[in-house]
Scaffold this motif. Structure first.
Motif, PDB file in Angstrom:
ATOM      1  N   HIS A  49       0.868  -1.171   0.000  1.00 10.30           N
ATOM      2  CA  HIS A  49       0.000   0.000   0.000  1.00 10.30           C
ATOM      3  C   HIS A  49       0.911   1.230   0.000  1.00 10.30           C
ATOM      4  O   HIS A  49       1.666   1.439   0.951  1.00 10.30           O
ATOM      5  CB  HIS A  49      -0.896   0.044   1.233  1.00 10.30           C
ATOM      6  CG  HIS A  49      -1.559  -1.266   1.549  1.00 10.30           C
ATOM      7  ND1 HIS A  49      -2.831  -1.577   1.129  1.00 10.30           N
ATOM      8  CD2 HIS A  49      -1.108  -2.350   2.244  1.00 10.30           C
ATOM      9  CE1 HIS A  49      -3.148  -2.795   1.558  1.00 10.30           C
ATOM     10  NE2 HIS A  49      -2.115  -3.285   2.234  1.00 10.30           N
ATOM     11  N   GLN A  50       0.866   2.034  -1.054  1.00  4.64           N
ATOM     12  CA  GLN A  50       1.701   3.230  -1.085  1.00  4.64           C
ATOM     13  C   GLN A  50       1.117   4.270  -0.141  1.00  4.64           C
ATOM     14  O   GLN A  50      -0.061   4.598  -0.205  1.00  4.64           O
ATOM     15  CB  GLN A  50       1.780   3.815  -2.496  1.00  4.64           C
ATOM     16  CG  GLN A  50       2.732   5.012  -2.569  1.00  4.64           C
ATOM     17  CD  GLN A  50       2.861   5.574  -3.974  1.00  4.64           C
ATOM     18  OE1 GLN A  50       2.911   4.820  -4.932  1.00  4.64           O
ATOM     19  NE2 GLN A  50       2.893   6.878  -4.081  1.00  4.64           N
ATOM     20  N   LEU A  51       1.948   4.778   0.765  1.00  4.02           N
ATOM     21  CA  LEU A  51       1.481   5.771   1.728  1.00  4.02           C
ATOM     22  C   LEU A  51       1.705   7.193   1.218  1.00  4.02           C
ATOM     23  O   LEU A  51       0.803   8.012   1.225  1.00  4.02           O
ATOM     24  CB  LEU A  51       2.185   5.578   3.076  1.00  4.02           C
ATOM     25  CG  LEU A  51       1.665   6.423   4.233  1.00  4.02           C
ATOM     26  CD1 LEU A  51       0.152   6.227   4.404  1.00  4.02           C
ATOM     27  CD2 LEU A  51       2.375   6.058   5.530  1.00  4.02           C
ATOM     28  N   PHE A  52       2.922   7.480   0.793  1.00  2.00           N
ATOM     29  CA  PHE A  52       3.163   8.776   0.156  1.00  2.00           C
ATOM     30  C   PHE A  52       4.446   8.687  -0.650  1.00  2.00           C
ATOM     31  O   PHE A  52       5.199   7.727  -0.559  1.00  2.00           O
ATOM     32  CB  PHE A  52       3.203   9.918   1.174  1.00  2.00           C
ATOM     33  CG  PHE A  52       4.399   9.929   2.098  1.00  2.00           C
ATOM     34  CD1 PHE A  52       5.506  10.702   1.817  1.00  2.00           C
ATOM     35  CD2 PHE A  52       4.394   9.186   3.275  1.00  2.00           C
ATOM     36  CE1 PHE A  52       6.600  10.736   2.669  1.00  2.00           C
ATOM     37  CE2 PHE A  52       5.475   9.210   4.138  1.00  2.00           C
ATOM     38  CZ  PHE A  52       6.570   9.985   3.846  1.00  2.00           C
ATOM     39  N   GLU A  53       4.646   9.688  -1.483  1.00  2.00           N
ATOM     40  CA  GLU A  53       5.909   9.775  -2.223  1.00  2.00           C
ATOM     41  C   GLU A  53       6.367  11.217  -2.200  1.00  2.00           C
ATOM     42  O   GLU A  53       5.569  12.139  -1.993  1.00  2.00           O
ATOM     43  CB  GLU A  53       5.772   9.232  -3.643  1.00  2.00           C
ATOM     44  CG  GLU A  53       5.293  10.187  -4.673  1.00  2.00           C
ATOM     45  CD  GLU A  53       5.329   9.593  -6.085  1.00  2.00           C
ATOM     46  OE1 GLU A  53       5.047  10.365  -7.010  1.00  2.00           O
ATOM     47  OE2 GLU A  53       5.629   8.404  -6.270  1.00  2.00           O
TER      48      GLU A  53
ATOM     49  N   ALA B  90      17.604  13.781   0.599  1.00  2.00           N
ATOM     50  CA  ALA B  90      16.564  13.666   1.621  1.00  2.00           C
ATOM     51  C   ALA B  90      15.218  14.002   0.992  1.00  2.00           C
ATOM     52  O   ALA B  90      15.143  14.802   0.056  1.00  2.00           O
ATOM     53  CB  ALA B  90      16.851  14.617   2.783  1.00  2.00           C
ATOM     54  N   PRO B  91      14.127  13.403   1.492  1.00  2.00           N
ATOM     55  CA  PRO B  91      12.799  13.692   0.939  1.00  2.00           C
ATOM     56  C   PRO B  91      12.389  15.135   1.199  1.00  2.00           C
ATOM     57  O   PRO B  91      12.549  15.651   2.312  1.00  2.00           O
ATOM     58  CB  PRO B  91      11.877  12.720   1.684  1.00  2.00           C
ATOM     59  CG  PRO B  91      12.781  11.680   2.262  1.00  2.00           C
ATOM     60  CD  PRO B  91      14.083  12.368   2.539  1.00  2.00           C
ATOM     61  N   ALA B  92      11.857  15.793   0.185  1.00  2.00           N
ATOM     62  CA  ALA B  92      11.383  17.169   0.344  1.00  2.00           C
ATOM     63  C   ALA B  92      10.274  17.246   1.381  1.00  2.00           C
ATOM     64  O   ALA B  92      10.130  18.257   2.082  1.00  2.00           O
ATOM     65  CB  ALA B  92      10.897  17.712  -0.997  1.00  2.00           C
ATOM     66  N   ALA B  93       9.473  16.181   1.494  1.00  2.00           N
ATOM     67  CA  ALA B  93       8.371  16.166   2.447  1.00  2.00           C
ATOM     68  C   ALA B  93       8.859  16.263   3.887  1.00  2.00           C
ATOM     69  O   ALA B  93       8.100  16.624   4.786  1.00  2.00           O
ATOM     70  CB  ALA B  93       7.544  14.896   2.273  1.00  2.00           C
TER      71      ALA B  93
ATOM     72  N   GLN C 234       9.429   6.639  -2.889  1.00  2.00           N
ATOM     73  CA  GLN C 234       8.111   6.153  -2.511  1.00  2.00           C
ATOM     74  C   GLN C 234       8.201   5.407  -1.184  1.00  2.00           C
ATOM     75  O   GLN C 234       9.223   4.796  -0.871  1.00  2.00           O
ATOM     76  CB  GLN C 234       7.549   5.223  -3.588  1.00  2.00           C
ATOM     77  CG  GLN C 234       7.312   5.918  -4.918  1.00  2.00           C
ATOM     78  CD  GLN C 234       6.835   4.952  -5.986  1.00  2.00           C
ATOM     79  OE1 GLN C 234       7.380   3.861  -6.120  1.00  2.00           O
ATOM     80  NE2 GLN C 234       5.820   5.338  -6.737  1.00  2.00           N
ATOM     81  N   PHE C 235       7.117   5.485  -0.435  1.00  2.00           N
ATOM     82  CA  PHE C 235       7.072   4.863   0.877  1.00  2.00           C
ATOM     83  C   PHE C 235       5.850   3.956   0.946  1.00  2.00           C
ATOM     84  O   PHE C 235       4.735   4.379   0.631  1.00  2.00           O
ATOM     85  CB  PHE C 235       7.022   5.924   1.974  1.00  2.00           C
ATOM     86  CG  PHE C 235       8.188   6.878   1.917  1.00  2.00           C
ATOM     87  CD1 PHE C 235       9.378   6.562   2.554  1.00  2.00           C
ATOM     88  CD2 PHE C 235       8.106   8.060   1.218  1.00  2.00           C
ATOM     89  CE1 PHE C 235      10.458   7.423   2.485  1.00  2.00           C
ATOM     90  CE2 PHE C 235       9.176   8.930   1.141  1.00  2.00           C
ATOM     91  CZ  PHE C 235      10.355   8.610   1.777  1.00  2.00           C
ATOM     92  N   PHE C 236       6.081   2.706   1.352  1.00  2.00           N
ATOM     93  CA  PHE C 236       5.026   1.693   1.316  1.00  2.00           C
ATOM     94  C   PHE C 236       4.790   1.080   2.695  1.00  2.00           C
ATOM     95  O   PHE C 236       5.725   0.916   3.489  1.00  2.00           O
ATOM     96  CB  PHE C 236       5.398   0.568   0.347  1.00  2.00           C
ATOM     97  CG  PHE C 236       5.436   0.995  -1.092  1.00  2.00           C
ATOM     98  CD1 PHE C 236       4.300   0.934  -1.889  1.00  2.00           C
ATOM     99  CD2 PHE C 236       6.610   1.475  -1.655  1.00  2.00           C
ATOM    100  CE1 PHE C 236       4.337   1.327  -3.212  1.00  2.00           C
ATOM    101  CE2 PHE C 236       6.657   1.870  -2.977  1.00  2.00           C
ATOM    102  CZ  PHE C 236       5.512   1.798  -3.764  1.00  2.00           C
TER     103      PHE C 236
END
Length: 305
Positions: free
Chosen positions: A164-168, A245-248, A271-273
């Motif tokens: 399940h992809q949570l955010f990218e 590093a992730p911009a988020a 991507q983070f799952f």
């Protein structure tokens, strides 16, 4: 076939299948080989089907054996979950066992677990860090409730797990202020020869980073490669190199590691799952994480700029 089922016989069958042979199963059960063998024979007679066939020195499940094993997995793993739930009952907390991929930024892991800690019930969080494949195996065996990672399970996997992809998020090149001042102008052209700390090549992000360097004709000075993202960030905090590093998570990265943006890399996205398995009884904390994933992706909030 008899209507009643001897669950002790079924348990011996389950252990034999897990261990790949009667001798090893007997050692695990602290029983005589003859005892396990006779109990297995009684189960096969009760079911009216052979559950194993002999291939060399190893027992292999028949088709009927595979069907029985599928049910036995669910029965006994559910029993283990019951034992854990009962042991936690007096504490007023529910246990959440989480596997965290060693390549996953720890700030990202925290972001992904936030909703699990906000449910009505008190949660006792138990986190394990390991390589992706090892965590998936533990998840499939119900040793873990959920796995957090930066990659999805490949289609066609034999494991009964679901991605399940949570955010990218797009990535940033960041570094301590001194390095950022040195390499922030004329980005990314002036990154030739810049010191970089990078994930190792078995990391899902590394291939995207290498491709971006080629596209931009940048030849960095790779001063360190790391399996563990936390160790990479620690070296980055000491000013030993620039890193991605992730911009988020830009605000958290600056606060925790003192690293500021050198430049944005929109072509490289991480991507983070959340990976879950089938459960007969749903875990409320896992359901909260999955609900967040579904809601954020539906609303577009799961894709950070």
């Amino acid at each position: 076939m008899k209507s009643d089922l001897n669950y002790r016989h079924l348990y011996y069958f389950w252990v034999v299948a897990k261990e790949g042979g009667i001798t090893r199963a007997a050692e695990r059960l602290s029983l005589a080989v003859q005892t396990v063998s006779s109990q297995l024979t009684l189960l096969e007679q009760s079911l009216g089907k052979a559950l194993f066939s002999q291939q060399g020195r190893r027992l292999v499940l028949t088709e009927a054996g595979r069907v029985a094993m599928n049910y036995a997995d669910q029965i006994f793993l559910l029993g283990l979950q019951m034992q854990e739930a009962v042991s936690e009952a007096d504490s007023g907390r529910i246990r959440l066992s989480v596997g965290i991929s060693d390549s996953l930024p720890k700030l990202s892991a925290y972001r992904m677990l936030e909703q699990a800690m906000k449910i009505d019930k008190k949660v006792r969080l138990v986190c394990y860090e390991d390589q992706f494949e090892a965590l998936l195996a533990d998840l499939a065996l119900h040793k873990l409730d959920v796995v957090l990672t930066d990659r999805e399970v490949q289609p066609g996997s034999a494991l009964k797990v679901f991605s399940h992809q949570l955010f990218e998020s797009e990535m940033l090149v960041v570094g301590v202020p001194g390095l950022a001042a040195d390499y922030g102008k004329d980005f990314p052209k002036n990154l030739n020869g810049a010191p970089f700390l990078l994930p190792t090549r078995n990391n899902a992000l590394r291939g995207k980073i290498d491709e971006w360097f080629l596209q931009e004709n940048v030849k960095p000075d790779v001063v360190g490669e790391f399996e563990d993202n936390a160790l990479l960030s620690t070296f980055g905090r000491r000013g030993l190199g620039l890193f991605f590093a992730p911009a988020a998570l830009a605000g958290e990265i600056e606060a925790q590691f003192g690293a500021v943006q050198v430049g944005a890399v929109p072509g490289v996205r991480e991507q983070f799952f959340v990976i879950s398995n089938e459960r007969k009884i749903k875990h409320p904390a896992v359901e909260a994480i999955l609900a967040t994933a579904a809601a954020e992706l539906y609303n577009g909030a799961g894709i950070a700029p």
